[in-house]
Every structure is written in C-alpha cells, then in structure tokens.
Design a protein around this motif. Structure first.
Motif, PDB file in Angstrom:
ATOM      1  N   CYS A 128      -0.253   1.894  12.136  1.00 48.32           N
ATOM      2  CA  CYS A 128       0.540   1.109  13.077  1.00 48.32           C
ATOM      3  C   CYS A 128       0.099   1.479  14.490  1.00 48.32           C
ATOM      4  O   CYS A 128       0.017   2.664  14.827  1.00 48.32           O
ATOM      5  CB  CYS A 128       2.032   1.381  12.908  1.00 48.32           C
ATOM      6  SG  CYS A 128       3.042   0.301  13.954  1.00 48.32           S
ATOM      7  N   ARG A 180       0.399  -7.573   3.651  1.00 48.54           N
ATOM      8  CA  ARG A 180      -0.038  -6.225   4.020  1.00 48.54           C
ATOM      9  C   ARG A 180      -0.050  -6.003   5.524  1.00 48.54           C
ATOM     10  O   ARG A 180      -0.004  -4.880   5.975  1.00 48.54           O
ATOM     11  CB  ARG A 180      -1.449  -5.966   3.488  1.00 48.54           C
ATOM     12  CG  ARG A 180      -1.497  -5.901   1.986  1.00 48.54           C
ATOM     13  CD  ARG A 180      -2.858  -5.472   1.492  1.00 48.54           C
ATOM     14  NE  ARG A 180      -3.201  -4.189   2.065  1.00 48.54           N
ATOM     15  CZ  ARG A 180      -4.422  -3.834   2.413  1.00 48.54           C
ATOM     16  NH1 ARG A 180      -5.423  -4.649   2.239  1.00 48.54           N
ATOM     17  NH2 ARG A 180      -4.655  -2.653   2.927  1.00 48.54           N
ATOM     18  N   LEU A 187       0.959  -3.601  12.309  1.00 48.92           N
ATOM     19  CA  LEU A 187       1.232  -2.639  11.249  1.00 48.92           C
ATOM     20  C   LEU A 187       0.539  -3.087   9.972  1.00 48.92           C
ATOM     21  O   LEU A 187       0.574  -4.269   9.632  1.00 48.92           O
ATOM     22  CB  LEU A 187       2.745  -2.542  11.044  1.00 48.92           C
ATOM     23  CG  LEU A 187       3.246  -1.483  10.089  1.00 48.92           C
ATOM     24  CD1 LEU A 187       4.553  -0.906  10.605  1.00 48.92           C
ATOM     25  CD2 LEU A 187       3.448  -2.054   8.707  1.00 48.92           C
ATOM     26  N   THR A 188      -0.088  -2.140   9.277  1.00 48.83           N
ATOM     27  CA  THR A 188      -0.721  -2.390   7.982  1.00 48.83           C
ATOM     28  C   THR A 188      -0.041  -1.500   6.957  1.00 48.83           C
ATOM     29  O   THR A 188       0.198  -0.322   7.219  1.00 48.83           O
ATOM     30  CB  THR A 188      -2.229  -2.057   8.032  1.00 48.83           C
ATOM     31  OG1 THR A 188      -2.824  -2.788   9.095  1.00 48.83           O
ATOM     32  CG2 THR A 188      -2.913  -2.425   6.731  1.00 48.83           C
ATOM     33  N   THR A 189       0.248  -2.074   5.788  1.00 51.41           N
ATOM     34  CA  THR A 189       0.918  -1.310   4.735  1.00 51.41           C
ATOM     35  C   THR A 189      -0.068  -0.959   3.621  1.00 51.41           C
ATOM     36  O   THR A 189      -1.186  -1.456   3.582  1.00 51.41           O
ATOM     37  CB  THR A 189       2.086  -2.103   4.118  1.00 51.41           C
ATOM     38  OG1 THR A 189       1.550  -3.202   3.364  1.00 51.41           O
ATOM     39  CG2 THR A 189       3.040  -2.606   5.166  1.00 51.41           C
ATOM     40  N   THR A 190       0.402  -0.149   2.699  1.00 54.68           N
ATOM     41  CA  THR A 190      -0.392   0.221   1.526  1.00 54.68           C
ATOM     42  C   THR A 190      -0.141  -0.731   0.365  1.00 54.68           C
ATOM     43  O   THR A 190      -0.652  -0.506  -0.735  1.00 54.68           O
ATOM     44  CB  THR A 190      -0.040   1.649   1.076  1.00 54.68           C
ATOM     45  OG1 THR A 190       1.358   1.704   0.773  1.00 54.68           O
ATOM     46  CG2 THR A 190      -0.398   2.669   2.134  1.00 54.68           C
ATOM     47  N   ALA A 191       0.624  -1.784   0.591  1.00 53.18           N
ATOM     48  CA  ALA A 191       0.991  -2.721  -0.477  1.00 53.18           C
ATOM     49  C   ALA A 191      -0.247  -3.262  -1.186  1.00 53.18           C
ATOM     50  O   ALA A 191      -1.255  -3.566  -0.551  1.00 53.18           O
ATOM     51  CB  ALA A 191       1.803  -3.873   0.095  1.00 53.18           C
ATOM     52  N   ILE A 228      10.019  -1.885   6.685  1.00 57.09           N
ATOM     53  CA  ILE A 228       8.951  -1.237   5.927  1.00 57.09           C
ATOM     54  C   ILE A 228       9.219   0.260   5.872  1.00 57.09           C
ATOM     55  O   ILE A 228       9.368   0.909   6.909  1.00 57.09           O
ATOM     56  CB  ILE A 228       7.578  -1.505   6.573  1.00 57.09           C
ATOM     57  CG1 ILE A 228       7.305  -3.010   6.593  1.00 57.09           C
ATOM     58  CG2 ILE A 228       6.465  -0.807   5.824  1.00 57.09           C
ATOM     59  CD1 ILE A 228       7.080  -3.572   7.920  1.00 57.09           C
ATOM     60  N   GLU A 276       5.089   3.595   3.077  1.00 55.39           N
ATOM     61  CA  GLU A 276       4.224   2.449   2.817  1.00 55.39           C
ATOM     62  C   GLU A 276       3.426   2.036   4.049  1.00 55.39           C
ATOM     63  O   GLU A 276       2.632   1.110   3.991  1.00 55.39           O
ATOM     64  CB  GLU A 276       5.051   1.261   2.317  1.00 55.39           C
ATOM     65  CG  GLU A 276       5.656   1.493   0.947  1.00 55.39           C
ATOM     66  CD  GLU A 276       6.490   0.313   0.471  1.00 55.39           C
ATOM     67  OE1 GLU A 276       6.364  -0.798   1.054  1.00 55.39           O
ATOM     68  OE2 GLU A 276       7.265   0.489  -0.476  1.00 55.39           O
ATOM     69  N   VAL A 277       3.630   2.713   5.182  1.00 52.53           N
ATOM     70  CA  VAL A 277       2.899   2.382   6.403  1.00 52.53           C
ATOM     71  C   VAL A 277       1.554   3.084   6.371  1.00 52.53           C
ATOM     72  O   VAL A 277       1.478   4.308   6.334  1.00 52.53           O
ATOM     73  CB  VAL A 277       3.687   2.789   7.668  1.00 52.53           C
ATOM     74  CG1 VAL A 277       2.844   2.548   8.917  1.00 52.53           C
ATOM     75  CG2 VAL A 277       4.998   2.029   7.750  1.00 52.53           C
ATOM     76  N   LYS A 278       0.494   2.295   6.369  1.00 52.36           N
ATOM     77  CA  LYS A 278      -0.856   2.854   6.381  1.00 52.36           C
ATOM     78  C   LYS A 278      -1.315   3.116   7.809  1.00 52.36           C
ATOM     79  O   LYS A 278      -1.871   4.164   8.106  1.00 52.36           O
ATOM     80  CB  LYS A 278      -1.821   1.885   5.703  1.00 52.36           C
ATOM     81  CG  LYS A 278      -3.235   2.379   5.609  1.00 52.36           C
ATOM     82  CD  LYS A 278      -4.088   1.396   4.830  1.00 52.36           C
ATOM     83  CE  LYS A 278      -5.513   1.907   4.688  1.00 52.36           C
ATOM     84  NZ  LYS A 278      -6.320   0.937   3.944  1.00 52.36           N
ATOM     85  N   GLY A 322      12.378   4.284   7.664  1.00 48.79           N
ATOM     86  CA  GLY A 322      11.394   3.236   7.915  1.00 48.79           C
ATOM     87  C   GLY A 322      11.599   2.538   9.242  1.00 48.79           C
ATOM     88  O   GLY A 322      12.404   2.968  10.076  1.00 48.79           O
TER      89      GLY A 322
END
Length: 164
Positions: A149, A115, A106-110, A141, A145-147, A128
């Motif tokens: 997954c 991240r 998983l990659t976030t937008t943080a 998360i 905010e999940v970019k 989430g």
C-alpha cells in the motif's frame, strides 16, 4: 502487511535499534535476482518533519551494520537506504491511521476476485483498513491480506509562481 520472512527479520532487527537513533523504519524490501539482490530500507523521523538527504547519509552506517548482522545473503548484495518519498509505503496500522483521508493504492494477496484498490483511507484499526472507493462504495481489507500500500500524493502545479 505481508512480508517475506527475510524482510520481517530485517525489519525486526532495524526497529530494535531505530528508537535510539530517533528514526522510524518505514519499509524494507528485498528485490532483484538471486545473483544481484538488493535490500531497500526506507527511513524517516517518527514525527511528520521529514528526513533530509544528509540525515539519511548519517543514519546509513548503523543501518548497514544491522542488516549485515542479519546476514541476509551468502554472497554480495546492494543496500539502499533512502527516505520514503512522496509515495510513501504504509506498513503498520498506525501508519494507516495517521493518513486517514489520504489517497492510496493498495494490492492484496487475494488469489480470487479483486486484488487492486485505489481509494481514500476512511478508517484503520488493529485489524484492517477501510477504503472509500469510487462513488459510495467502500472496501475493508484485513492487514494480513495487504501485500502493498502506498500513498498517492496530490501535486499542485497551479500554485503561485515565484516573483508574482
């Protein structure tokens, strides 16, 4: 999940017609340079049966019509329609809930802090997803905010050989 406005418009248009075809729109990505954009549409059956290559080919016509109706670019572009594959992207809360207990990346937008996460989906609700990380650590998360997954399938190459 965070999607560009164009991707969101394409998803919305496709989902409006997908049910009449018995198809689930798994993901839409717009990639590539401005001069050579590509729209990637991943489709599957709503159940866990999996879609075949022949079925993807059969469904490509209406997918193309819908994407063309959105008119995503002023010039030409490439449309790719495919199955989600083994490393299936997860986009909606229901997708995450359906895959509780499975490994993901998983990659976030943080913009600050961590991240990227690798772990197992422990729980998911409308707000989430909670991942079980290494050891006893967990991370929750929010979906906004999940970019990106994707499932991380486990391949078993030690299975029984044919003919034995």
């Amino acid at each position: 999940m965070v999607k560009s406005p164009l991707e969101a418009r394409i998803i919305e248009a496709l989902e409006a017609r997908a049910a009449e075809h018995g198809i689930d729109v798994v993901d839409v990505e717009v990639v590539g340079a401005t001069k050579a954009p590509c729209v990637r549409v991943r489709i599957d059956h709503p159940d866990e049966g999996g879609i075949t290559l022949d079925e993807v080919s059969a469904e490509s016509g209406w997918v193309s019509e819908v994407v063309e109706g959105v008119d995503p670019f002023t010039g030409s572009y490439t449309l790719e329609v495919s199955s989600p594959g083994m490393a299936r992207p997860l986009r909606r809360a229901v997708d995450f809930a359906r895959h509780v207990g499975e490994a993901v990346e998983l990659t976030t937008t943080a913009t600050e802090g961590r991240r990227r996460y690798k772990g197992v989906i422990e729980a998911a609700d409308d707000a989430g997803v909670t991942l079980a990380l290494d050891g006893s650590e967990t991370a929750t998360i929010p979906f906004d905010e999940v970019k990106k997954c994707t499932l991380k399938p486990v391949y078993d190459f030690k299975g029984v050989k044919e003919g034995n």
